[in-house]
Design a protein around this motif. Sequence first.
Motif, PDB file in Angstrom:
ATOM      1  N   SER A 117      32.370  40.673  38.319  1.00 11.15           N
ATOM      2  CA  SER A 117      30.875  41.376  38.149  1.00 11.15           C
ATOM      3  C   SER A 117      30.572  41.969  39.343  1.00 11.15           C
ATOM      4  CB  SER A 117      29.990  40.128  37.940  1.00 11.15           C
ATOM      5  OG  SER A 117      28.651  40.554  37.538  1.00 11.15           O
ATOM      6  N   ASP A 118      31.367  43.061  39.702  1.00 14.46           N
ATOM      7  CA  ASP A 118      31.063  44.012  40.973  1.00 14.46           C
ATOM      8  C   ASP A 118      31.334  45.237  40.437  1.00 14.46           C
ATOM      9  OD1 ASP A 118      32.113  45.332  43.291  1.00 14.46           O
ATOM     10  OD2 ASP A 118      31.579  43.571  44.237  1.00 14.46           O
ATOM     11  N   PRO A 119      30.279  46.195  40.781  1.00  8.55           N
ATOM     12  CA  PRO A 119      30.330  47.621  40.406  1.00  8.55           C
ATOM     13  C   PRO A 119      31.692  48.347  40.722  1.00  8.55           C
ATOM     14  CG  PRO A 119      28.295  47.019  41.389  1.00  8.55           C
ATOM     15  CD  PRO A 119      29.135  45.666  41.483  1.00  8.55           C
ATOM     16  N   ASP A 120      32.207  47.830  42.062  1.00  7.61           N
ATOM     17  CA  ASP A 120      33.435  48.475  42.557  1.00  7.61           C
ATOM     18  C   ASP A 120      34.619  48.200  41.773  1.00  7.61           C
ATOM     19  OD1 ASP A 120      32.285  49.883  44.549  1.00  7.61           O
ATOM     20  OD2 ASP A 120      32.166  48.188  45.968  1.00  7.61           O
ATOM     21  N   TYR A 121      34.447  46.707  41.107  1.00  6.97           N
ATOM     22  CA  TYR A 121      35.688  46.297  40.388  1.00  6.97           C
ATOM     23  C   TYR A 121      35.601  47.140  39.071  1.00  6.97           C
ATOM     24  CZ  TYR A 121      38.641  42.284  39.249  1.00  6.97           C
ATOM     25  OH  TYR A 121      39.618  41.485  38.969  1.00  6.97           O
ATOM     26  N   ASP A 122      34.397  47.211  38.606  1.00  4.07           N
ATOM     27  CA  ASP A 122      33.979  47.912  37.402  1.00  4.07           C
ATOM     28  C   ASP A 122      35.011  49.513  37.410  1.00  4.07           C
ATOM     29  OD1 ASP A 122      32.735  46.048  36.120  1.00  4.07           O
ATOM     30  OD2 ASP A 122      30.883  46.941  36.505  1.00  4.07           O
ATOM     31  N   ARG A 123      34.652  50.082  38.736  1.00 12.19           N
ATOM     32  CA  ARG A 123      35.210  51.398  38.917  1.00 12.19           C
ATOM     33  C   ARG A 123      36.618  51.287  38.895  1.00 12.19           C
ATOM     34  NH1 ARG A 123      30.254  52.279  41.624  1.00 12.19           N
ATOM     35  NH2 ARG A 123      31.035  51.210  43.688  1.00 12.19           N
ATOM     36  N   LEU A 124      37.323  50.422  39.286  1.00  6.72           N
ATOM     37  CA  LEU A 124      38.572  50.238  39.400  1.00  6.72           C
ATOM     38  C   LEU A 124      39.203  49.908  37.815  1.00  6.72           C
ATOM     39  CD1 LEU A 124      39.378  48.000  42.581  1.00  6.72           C
ATOM     40  CD2 LEU A 124      40.002  50.459  42.220  1.00  6.72           C
ATOM     41  N   ILE A 125      38.692  49.258  37.219  1.00  9.67           N
ATOM     42  CA  ILE A 125      39.032  48.772  35.895  1.00  9.67           C
ATOM     43  C   ILE A 125      38.812  50.113  34.907  1.00  9.67           C
ATOM     44  CG2 ILE A 125      38.431  47.632  33.736  1.00  9.67           C
ATOM     45  CD1 ILE A 125      37.469  45.401  35.338  1.00  9.67           C
ATOM     46  N   ASN A 126      37.730  51.013  35.213  1.00 13.11           N
ATOM     47  CA  ASN A 126      37.839  52.290  34.594  1.00 13.11           C
ATOM     48  C   ASN A 126      38.818  53.242  35.042  1.00 13.11           C
ATOM     49  OD1 ASN A 126      35.445  51.422  33.349  1.00 13.11           O
ATOM     50  ND2 ASN A 126      34.237  52.304  34.876  1.00 13.11           N
ATOM     51  N   GLN A 127      39.056  53.007  36.459  1.00 10.31           N
ATOM     52  CA  GLN A 127      40.177  53.882  36.739  1.00 10.31           C
ATOM     53  C   GLN A 127      41.420  53.580  35.837  1.00 10.31           C
ATOM     54  OE1 GLN A 127      40.821  53.924  41.054  1.00 10.31           O
ATOM     55  NE2 GLN A 127      43.018  54.452  40.938  1.00 10.31           N
ATOM     56  N   ALA A 128      41.738  52.406  35.913  1.00  8.23           N
ATOM     57  CA  ALA A 128      42.988  51.893  35.216  1.00  8.23           C
ATOM     58  C   ALA A 128      43.046  52.631  33.709  1.00  8.23           C
ATOM     59  CB  ALA A 128      42.951  50.416  35.190  1.00  8.23           C
ATOM     60  N   ALA A 140      36.407  35.058  33.029  1.00  6.11           N
ATOM     61  CA  ALA A 140      35.062  35.526  33.029  1.00  6.11           C
ATOM     62  C   ALA A 140      35.072  37.137  32.735  1.00  6.11           C
ATOM     63  CB  ALA A 140      34.811  35.324  34.618  1.00  6.11           C
ATOM     64  N   ASP A 141      34.204  37.606  32.125  1.00  4.98           N
ATOM     65  CA  ASP A 141      33.982  38.900  31.532  1.00  4.98           C
ATOM     66  C   ASP A 141      33.763  39.987  32.466  1.00  4.98           C
ATOM     67  OD1 ASP A 141      34.265  41.025  29.889  1.00  4.98           O
ATOM     68  OD2 ASP A 141      32.872  40.489  28.518  1.00  4.98           O
ATOM     69  N   GLU A 142      33.887  41.246  32.208  1.00  2.11           N
ATOM     70  CA  GLU A 142      33.539  42.175  33.092  1.00  2.11           C
ATOM     71  C   GLU A 142      32.920  43.315  32.232  1.00  2.11           C
ATOM     72  OE1 GLU A 142      32.906  43.672  37.171  1.00  2.11           O
ATOM     73  OE2 GLU A 142      33.978  41.735  36.461  1.00  2.11           O
ATOM     74  N   PRO A 143      31.819  43.126  31.567  1.00  2.00           N
ATOM     75  CA  PRO A 143      31.346  43.548  30.301  1.00  2.00           C
ATOM     76  C   PRO A 143      30.846  45.178  30.715  1.00  2.00           C
ATOM     77  CG  PRO A 143      29.725  42.161  31.181  1.00  2.00           C
ATOM     78  CD  PRO A 143      31.040  41.938  31.932  1.00  2.00           C
ATOM     79  N   GLY A 144      30.632  45.282  31.875  1.00  2.10           N
ATOM     80  CA  GLY A 144      30.143  46.801  32.313  1.00  2.10           C
ATOM     81  C   GLY A 144      31.049  47.946  32.652  1.00  2.10           C
ATOM     82  N   SER A 145      32.336  47.273  32.422  1.00  3.13           N
ATOM     83  CA  SER A 145      33.489  48.036  32.744  1.00  3.13           C
ATOM     84  C   SER A 145      34.132  48.677  31.262  1.00  3.13           C
ATOM     85  CB  SER A 145      34.705  47.418  33.480  1.00  3.13           C
ATOM     86  OG  SER A 145      35.381  46.377  32.708  1.00  3.13           O
ATOM     87  N   ARG A 146      35.424  49.257  31.403  1.00  2.00           N
ATOM     88  CA  ARG A 146      36.137  49.820  30.236  1.00  2.00           C
ATOM     89  C   ARG A 146      37.260  48.950  29.847  1.00  2.00           C
ATOM     90  NH1 ARG A 146      37.549  56.056  31.037  1.00  2.00           N
ATOM     91  NH2 ARG A 146      38.797  55.676  28.981  1.00  2.00           N
ATOM     92  N   ARG A 147      36.957  47.698  30.178  1.00  2.00           N
ATOM     93  CA  ARG A 147      38.314  46.685  29.520  1.00  2.00           C
ATOM     94  C   ARG A 147      38.272  46.491  28.344  1.00  2.00           C
ATOM     95  NH1 ARG A 147      35.130  44.643  26.700  1.00  2.00           N
ATOM     96  NH2 ARG A 147      33.486  42.890  26.841  1.00  2.00           N
ATOM     97  N   LEU A 148      39.561  46.292  28.004  1.00  2.00           N
ATOM     98  CA  LEU A 148      39.831  46.562  26.687  1.00  2.00           C
ATOM     99  C   LEU A 148      39.215  45.233  25.874  1.00  2.00           C
ATOM    100  CD1 LEU A 148      41.707  47.865  24.379  1.00  2.00           C
ATOM    101  CD2 LEU A 148      43.449  46.139  25.247  1.00  2.00           C
ATOM    102  N   ALA A 149      39.161  44.116  26.241  1.00  2.00           N
ATOM    103  CA  ALA A 149      38.429  42.720  25.681  1.00  2.00           C
ATOM    104  C   ALA A 149      38.384  41.798  26.540  1.00  2.00           C
ATOM    105  CB  ALA A 149      39.306  42.514  24.498  1.00  2.00           C
ATOM    106  N   TYR A 150      37.532  40.536  26.185  1.00  2.00           N
ATOM    107  CA  TYR A 150      37.337  39.483  27.110  1.00  2.00           C
ATOM    108  C   TYR A 150      37.954  38.265  26.056  1.00  2.00           C
ATOM    109  CZ  TYR A 150      35.352  34.989  28.436  1.00  2.00           C
ATOM    110  OH  TYR A 150      34.949  33.927  28.936  1.00  2.00           O
TER     111      TYR A 150
END
Length: 332
Positions: A117-128, A140-150
């Motif tokens: 649950s960190d905006p910088d972590y979200d950005r890295l996941i989006n970069q991936a 633990a989820d990261e719902p604000g990112s472009r992760r494929l699934a939880y």
Amino acid sequence: MSKRNWAPGLIALLLVCCYVLVLVKFFSSTLAIDRLVRQIEPGKAEAATLKHVVLIAQELDNPFWRMVEQGASEAAGQLGMRIDYMGPIRINPSEQMTLLAKSIAARPDAIVLQGISDPDYDRLINQAAEQGIPVIAVDADEPGSRRLAYVGTDNREAGRRMGELVVKGAGGNGRIGVIIGSERADNQRHRLEGFRSVIAMTPGYEIMDVRSSNISRIQAAQQAEAMLHEHKRIGTIVGFSALDAPGILEGIRASGHTDVRVFGFDEVEETRRGLTEGEIQAAIVQQPCEMGAKSVHLLAQYFKGRTTLPERHYIPIHIVDGERMKRAAGSP
């Protein structure tokens, strides 16, 4: 013909024979190497087809995460994948972020990680995701990112179930202390929210104190002891991460209290022992092996072309108490 005339011819013949022998050995060696290369090449090709998946744990040697790794590795072995397991030695979200950045740079086929649950972590996941690397959040989820699934527990529901257990088994003393694993982790906050929703609706029950163990048995013990010194009438302490209940037991002993009920989360060896011996009333138990395995199975579907998957895959929990532990062990 004299013996002297035979000598040069004999020497020449010996030289020719030696040369032929060297040529034969050379070509034999070449053929042998060629056969060996042909045997190795399929293995290289097979290794090249293995999908490389990075699994980033919250804490490297935490029993829960080792079970996630076990489930992921077993599934990967069946589905043609290779798991690289890594994580901080001690819980450290900044290091998790660094490991994610390094993993993206290494260009694996996929990444499985815990959300923090960190905006910088979200950005890295989006970069991936932008680089074509699918990311699955586990535990633990990261719902604000472009992760494929939880993949993991429905943590609010688990918190509600814990609240029901405590109300049923608190023995009439409704003063409650809570130890959570981390104040930053969404899964811990969601468990606490679910727990509060039940306690707030039950007359005579009150949460007196909430403290964090930082996913440490030692800190759980210290926090439980301090909590009992400050709130001497607490009758129940609940732990929401795997190492909390064993630590809470140590804190209770150190405080000199003998009438505090303990409820835990997950099923490490010390928790099982506490359940069997009656020191822990009950525990909500997750299935980390199943979380790891399910994450890998979802990636297998993605690699086969199924790019759209349901966002959340909840893994069922179950409740364990002393009686169930004794029955499982075959005790009378």
